[in-house]
Design a protein around this motif. Structure first.
Motif, PDB file in Angstrom:
ATOM      1  N   ASP A  34       0.849  -1.137  -0.139  1.00 27.69           N
ATOM      2  CA  ASP A  34      -0.090  -0.002  -0.043  1.00 27.69           C
ATOM      3  C   ASP A  34       0.992   1.254   0.190  1.00 27.69           C
ATOM      4  O   ASP A  34       2.134   1.086   0.430  1.00 27.69           O
ATOM      5  N   ARG A  36       1.866   3.778   1.611  1.00 28.21           N
ATOM      6  CA  ARG A  36       2.113   4.419   2.911  1.00 28.21           C
ATOM      7  C   ARG A  36       3.692   4.451   3.455  1.00 28.21           C
ATOM      8  O   ARG A  36       4.495   3.354   2.943  1.00 28.21           O
ATOM      9  N   LEU A  78       6.327   5.924  -4.149  1.00 30.23           N
ATOM     10  CA  LEU A  78       5.544   6.567  -3.071  1.00 30.23           C
ATOM     11  C   LEU A  78       5.453   7.918  -3.469  1.00 30.23           C
ATOM     12  O   LEU A  78       4.478   8.583  -3.486  1.00 30.23           O
TER      13      LEU A  78
END
Length: 160
Positions: A34, A36, A78
């Motif tokens: 994910d 994060r 990211l």
């Protein structure tokens, strides 16, 4: 972490006999994360654990370099795509290939190291990897690098 897949590759083709082979059980790992900040740490930990399982942590500095470069690619995923990303590791025939796929379309650039606090990731990849590249995958891209794992002189080192 969302999904873990992978397994051992089949026995190497006999015609590669003289070429250094990965240890028994080496093969393929793919993990999706994910978007994060903790995902970068998790990706580094997966790299270390998998290379330990494949018996590649006692080969020069392969594990340390792989962790560092995967960390750089995961951080870029990211920062620049803010999407899920997939880490894929493959070990075969004396080469470790690490790939980070994300939904971003921006091609990575190698910047001079300079004095800025960011922008050095691809500089490190370019300096430390045997080879690296980027290819478009449908709506996203995959950035990859390769390191040598055979432990002999010149294995995995960039050729002049």
């Amino acid at each position: 972490m969302l999904q873990l897949s992978g397994g051992a590759l089949p026995d190497p083709d006999p015609r590669y006999g003289p070429y250094p082979q990965p240890p028994l059980g080496a093969g393929h790992l793919s993990v999706e994360y994910d978007p994060r900040p903790a995902a970068v740490r998790e990706a580094r930990a997966h790299v270390r654990r998998q290379l330990e399982a494949w018996g590649l942590t006692d080969r020069d500095d392969v594990a340390d370099v792989a962790e560092l470069l995967v960390s750089e690619l995961a951080t870029n995923a990211l920062l620049h795509s803010a999407s899920r990303f997939r880490l894929t590791l493959t070990a075969a025939h004396g080469v470790l290939r690490c790939e980070v796929a994300d939904s971003g379309r921006r091609t990575p650039q190698v910047l001079e190291a300079g004095t800025s606090e960011s922008g050095r990731g691809m500089f490190l990849v370019d300096a430390l990897a045997r080879r690296w590249g980027c290819h478009q995958d449908g709506p996203g891209k995959t950035v990859w690098f390769e390191l040598g794992t055979c432990g002999s002189d010149g294995c995995g080192r960039r050729q002049p």
